[in-house]
Design an enzyme around this catalytic site. Structure first.
Site, PDB file in Angstrom:
ATOM      1  N   GLY A   1      15.506   7.959  35.357  1.00 47.02           N
ATOM      2  CA  GLY A   1      15.273   7.589  33.967  1.00 47.02           C
ATOM      3  C   GLY A   1      14.173   8.335  33.236  1.00 47.02           C
ATOM      4  O   GLY A   1      14.222   8.484  32.020  1.00 47.02           O
TER       5      GLY A   1
ATOM      6  N   ASP B   1      10.148   5.540  32.889  1.00 45.23           N
ATOM      7  CA  ASP B   1      10.854   5.359  31.617  1.00 45.23           C
ATOM      8  C   ASP B   1      10.516   4.030  30.961  1.00 45.23           C
ATOM      9  O   ASP B   1      10.203   3.972  29.783  1.00 45.23           O
ATOM     10  CB  ASP B   1      12.375   5.519  31.788  1.00 45.23           C
TER      11      ASP B   1
ATOM     12  N   ASP C   1       9.910  -3.227  32.685  1.00 43.52           N
ATOM     13  CA  ASP C   1      10.629  -4.412  32.212  1.00 43.52           C
ATOM     14  C   ASP C   1       9.956  -5.644  32.830  1.00 43.52           C
ATOM     15  O   ASP C   1       8.968  -6.124  32.298  1.00 43.52           O
ATOM     16  CB  ASP C   1      12.096  -4.220  32.627  1.00 43.52           C
TER      17      ASP C   1
ATOM     18  N   LYS D   1       8.472  -3.685  27.813  1.00 42.86           N
ATOM     19  CA  LYS D   1       8.943  -4.912  27.151  1.00 42.86           C
ATOM     20  C   LYS D   1       7.925  -5.995  27.497  1.00 42.86           C
ATOM     21  O   LYS D   1       8.054  -6.672  28.513  1.00 42.86           O
ATOM     22  CB  LYS D   1      10.329  -5.300  27.675  1.00 42.86           C
TER      23      LYS D   1
ATOM     24  N   ILE E   1      18.402  -1.282  26.042  1.00 47.92           N
ATOM     25  CA  ILE E   1      18.444  -0.004  25.314  1.00 47.92           C
ATOM     26  C   ILE E   1      18.999   1.125  26.196  1.00 47.92           C
ATOM     27  O   ILE E   1      18.976   1.025  27.421  1.00 47.92           O
ATOM     28  CB  ILE E   1      17.043   0.391  24.807  1.00 47.92           C
TER      29      ILE E   1
ATOM     30  N   ASP F   1      19.842   4.679  30.898  1.00 48.42           N
ATOM     31  CA  ASP F   1      21.298   4.598  31.016  1.00 48.42           C
ATOM     32  C   ASP F   1      21.838   3.183  30.906  1.00 48.42           C
ATOM     33  O   ASP F   1      21.118   2.203  31.134  1.00 48.42           O
ATOM     34  CB  ASP F   1      21.741   5.163  32.365  1.00 48.42           C
TER      35      ASP F   1
ATOM     36  N   ARG G   1      19.478  11.996  22.565  1.00 50.41           N
ATOM     37  CA  ARG G   1      18.098  12.345  22.211  1.00 50.41           C
ATOM     38  C   ARG G   1      17.356  11.205  21.518  1.00 50.41           C
ATOM     39  O   ARG G   1      16.132  11.169  21.510  1.00 50.41           O
ATOM     40  CB  ARG G   1      18.061  13.619  21.358  1.00 50.41           C
TER      41      ARG G   1
HETATM   42  P1  IMP Z   1      11.625  -3.712  36.292  1.00 48.02           P
HETATM   43  O1  IMP Z   1      11.439  -3.640  37.779  1.00 48.02           O
HETATM   44  O2  IMP Z   1      12.233  -5.031  35.874  1.00 48.02           O
HETATM   45  O3  IMP Z   1      10.375  -3.406  35.503  1.00 48.02           O
HETATM   46  O4  IMP Z   1      12.762  -2.663  35.931  1.00 48.02           O
HETATM   47  C1  IMP Z   1      12.510  -1.342  35.660  1.00 48.02           C
HETATM   48  C2  IMP Z   1      13.776  -0.526  35.686  1.00 48.02           C
HETATM   49  O5  IMP Z   1      14.901  -1.225  35.129  1.00 48.02           O
HETATM   50  C3  IMP Z   1      13.603   0.698  34.838  1.00 48.02           C
HETATM   51  O6  IMP Z   1      13.064   1.778  35.561  1.00 48.02           O
HETATM   52  C4  IMP Z   1      15.010   0.971  34.345  1.00 48.02           C
HETATM   53  O7  IMP Z   1      15.678   1.783  35.277  1.00 48.02           O
HETATM   54  C5  IMP Z   1      15.669  -0.377  34.293  1.00 48.02           C
HETATM   55  N1  IMP Z   1      15.687  -0.958  32.923  1.00 48.02           N
HETATM   56  C6  IMP Z   1      14.953  -1.987  32.456  1.00 48.02           C
HETATM   57  N2  IMP Z   1      15.235  -2.260  31.172  1.00 48.02           N
HETATM   58  C7  IMP Z   1      16.178  -1.350  30.790  1.00 48.02           C
HETATM   59  C8  IMP Z   1      16.875  -1.093  29.543  1.00 48.02           C
HETATM   60  O8  IMP Z   1      16.705  -1.763  28.501  1.00 48.02           O
HETATM   61  N3  IMP Z   1      17.765  -0.059  29.557  1.00 48.02           N
HETATM   62  C9  IMP Z   1      18.009   0.709  30.658  1.00 48.02           C
HETATM   63  N4  IMP Z   1      17.374   0.500  31.835  1.00 48.02           N
HETATM   64  C10 IMP Z   1      16.461  -0.513  31.911  1.00 48.02           C
END
Ligand code: IMP
Length: 181
Positions: free
Chosen positions: A52, A107, A110, A138, A160, A166, A175
């Site tokens: 990502g 990237d 979350d 977020k 998103i 993705d 882009r």
């Molecule tokens: P976390 O462990 O919940 O913080 O997830 C992080 C990973 O989830 C990121 O590196 C992304 O690959 C994926 N991710 C989280 N939110 C989104 C989104 O809105 N769009 C696409 N991928 C996301």
């Protein structure tokens, strides 16, 4: 913000333009300046988290003008034995990071679980410092306590795609960043 708005379809979901490239690049440039200011004497190792973060890393590094190195890792998911279920394992970091300043380039943060796990894994390798540079966060979904040193943009909880991110493998090449509608 630009007035321009485009609607795209990826598989079963529709998305609309959310953050145009020009706005993204402005914030990426600001983050690069912060890094240039903070780490000019640190010879940092930037660790891009694939897939990502590839586009963010490229644009960020074009604006970082201090001595530095760049490497790439992938996080392999597997079903762990811990009660939390899924944990992630680091693959591909060949550099010795002992005593080094490491900047993780991600990237999106979350829940923050992925990032927390990655920081913990890197800390076992005795670096001097581990910092985080993330394109997006977020804040309302964050479940863990994380020091996010460099953040390009804060966004709401909606899903998103684009600029590296993705939906089911698609959309990384766009882009601009799009949000689900
Ligand atoms: P976390 O462990 O919940 O913080 O997830 C992080 C990973 O989830 C990121 O590196 C992304 O690959 C994926 N991710 C989280 N939110 C989104 C989104 O809105 N769009 C696409 N991928 C996301």
């Amino acid at each position: 913000m630009s007035e321009y708005m485009e609607v795209i379809q990826i598989k079963d979901k529709r998305f609309k333009t959310f953050i145009p490239e020009a706005d993204i690049l402005k914030e990426v440039g600001r983050v690069a300046n912060e890094i240039n200011r903070d780490l000019s004497d640190a010879n940092p190792l930037f660790v891009c988290v694939l897939n990502g973060a590839f586009m963010f890393t490229a644009d960020l590094m074009k604006n970082v003008n201090i001595p530095c190195e760049i490497s790439f890792v992938k996080l392999a998911s597997y079903e762990g034995t811990s009660s939390t279920g899924k944990v992630k394992e680091l693959v591909g970091l060949s550099e010795d990071i002992t005593g080094r300043t490491v900047v993780i380039v991600e990237d999106i943060v979350d829940t923050g679980l992925t990032m927390k796990r990655l920081v913990e894994t890197l800390r076992t390798k005795n670096p001097k410092d581990v910092r985080i540079a993330t394109l997006l966060v977020k804040p309302d979904k964050l479940q863990v306590n994380l020091d996010l040193d460099y953040v390009a943009m804060k966004i709401p909880n909606d899903f998103i795609v684009g600029y590296g991110l993705d939906y089911d493998g698609l959309g990384r090449n766009f882009r601009d960043i799009y949000t689900v509608i």
